[in-house]
Design an enzyme around this catalytic site. Structure first.
Site, PDB file in Angstrom:
ATOM      1  N   SER A  80       4.005   2.115   8.571  1.00 53.12           N
ATOM      2  CA  SER A  80       3.631   1.157   7.534  1.00 53.12           C
ATOM      3  C   SER A  80       4.834   0.743   6.694  1.00 53.12           C
ATOM      4  O   SER A  80       5.676   1.565   6.330  1.00 53.12           O
ATOM      5  CB  SER A  80       2.581   1.775   6.616  1.00 53.12           C
ATOM      6  OG  SER A  80       1.377   1.963   7.283  1.00 53.12           O
ATOM      7  N   ASP A 117      -0.134  -7.653   1.720  1.00 46.73           N
ATOM      8  CA  ASP A 117       0.290  -6.261   1.627  1.00 46.73           C
ATOM      9  C   ASP A 117       1.816  -6.181   1.645  1.00 46.73           C
ATOM     10  O   ASP A 117       2.422  -5.668   2.586  1.00 46.73           O
ATOM     11  CB  ASP A 117      -0.329  -5.486   2.804  1.00 46.73           C
ATOM     12  CG  ASP A 117      -0.084  -3.991   2.740  1.00 46.73           C
ATOM     13  OD1 ASP A 117       0.353  -3.502   1.686  1.00 46.73           O
ATOM     14  OD2 ASP A 117      -0.341  -3.315   3.759  1.00 46.73           O
ATOM     15  N   HIS A 131       0.812  -1.224   0.000  1.00 51.40           N
ATOM     16  CA  HIS A 131       0.000   0.000   0.000  1.00 51.40           C
ATOM     17  C   HIS A 131       0.843   1.270   0.000  1.00 51.40           C
ATOM     18  O   HIS A 131       0.367   2.337  -0.366  1.00 51.40           O
ATOM     19  CB  HIS A 131      -0.984   0.006   1.178  1.00 51.40           C
ATOM     20  CG  HIS A 131      -0.370   0.324   2.500  1.00 51.40           C
ATOM     21  ND1 HIS A 131       0.006  -0.654   3.399  1.00 51.40           N
ATOM     22  CD2 HIS A 131      -0.051   1.499   3.076  1.00 51.40           C
ATOM     23  CE1 HIS A 131       0.521  -0.088   4.474  1.00 51.40           C
ATOM     24  NE2 HIS A 131       0.493   1.235   4.303  1.00 51.40           N
TER      25      HIS A 131
END
Length: 269
Positions: free
Chosen positions: A220, A125, A76
């Site tokens: 992230s 992801d 992402h």
């Protein structure tokens, strides 16, 4: 019911994005909640993934060094960026607001997103980035140690990153943060996340469910380590969680790297 009590937002690549464009799950972009400053060079495999616009760059995600040409991050971090966005890797960095002699800055030449990643919050992801030129290994720049294929980590783990300190308004960190966290079982994570969450069997999760310690926006794509002696084995990739970060009763969710090692090796040199 938990999804009503604690709203989830899209994972944090778009640091400047208004809340209106963020969707249900993830981190809104941003320091680890409940963490402390890491020491310079304490985590030599972590990198800052920078999004570059003209001559300006900004931290958007963490990543980790697979070898001197390749970095592992979250998918992402790429797909949530504007079309045509350019990226650079800052390795050997500690304070992203300072000019550091230990830092090597290399542009990203290409990237590959896992084919099962469907956008948003998804168990697959994961992505790899190829740098335009090789890193030179130093005491501040070293590759990760990969886990055994298909293994399930146990015990305490350590998270490092430059993400938000949490709260309603993300406050990014300039100094690399670290925090020790307990792993929780998949069954515990599933029960805490609720039946409608995007959790998948290749995810791993950390507590504490008592709140106050969490990954957050800007973390992230960064590494979750199992540290034994001087060996930093990367067991997870920061993927998503609940906002406000560190909410009581909710875990932080990671890509379980052991499940994706064959794909990583097949898509890197």
């Amino acid at each position: 019911m938990k999804s009503v009590l604690a709203l989830l937002f899209v994972v944090a690549v778009v640091a400047a994005a208004p809340r209106a464009v963020q969707t249900k799950y993830g981190f809104p972009s941003g320091r680890i909640v409940g963490g402390i400053d890491a020491l310079p060079g304490e985590f030599p495999s972590i990198v800052s993934v920078q999004r570059v616009i003209l001559i300006l760059s900004a931290h958007v995600c963490g990543g980790s060094i697979l070898n001197n040409f390749w970095v592992i991050t979250a998918a992402h971090c790429i797909t949530e960026s504007p079309a045509g966005a350019n990226f650079a890797i800052w390795a050997g960095t500690h304070d992203v607001s300072a000019t550091e002699a230990t830092r090597q800055t290399i542009s990203v030449a290409s990237h590959t997103v896992h084919p099962e990643y469907l956008g948003g919050v998804n168990p697959s992801d994961i992505a790899v980035m190829r740098m335009a030129s090789p890193l030179t290994y130093t005491a501040f720049i070293q590759p990760i140690t990969l886990p055994t294929v298909g293994s399930t980590p146990t015990g305490a783990v350590t998270l490092a990153g430059w993400g938000s300190t949490g709260g309603a308004i993300p406050l990014p960190a300039n100094i690399l943060q670290k925090v020790s966290k307990p792993l929780i079982t998949y069954a515990e994570c599933e029960a805490a996340a609720g039946p409608d969450s995007p959790l998948g069997p290749t995810n791993i999760c950390t507590g504490p469910l008592t709140g106050g310690v969490s990954a957050c926006s800007g973390d992230s794509g960064g590494p979750l380590y199992r540290i034994v002696g001087n060996v930093h084995e990367q067991v997870g990739i920061v993927s998503w969680g609940w906002i406000p970060c560190g909410t009581v009763g909710f875990p932080s969710v990671y890509v379980g790297l052991s499940h994706y090692i064959p794909w990583v090796l097949a898509n890197t040199d």
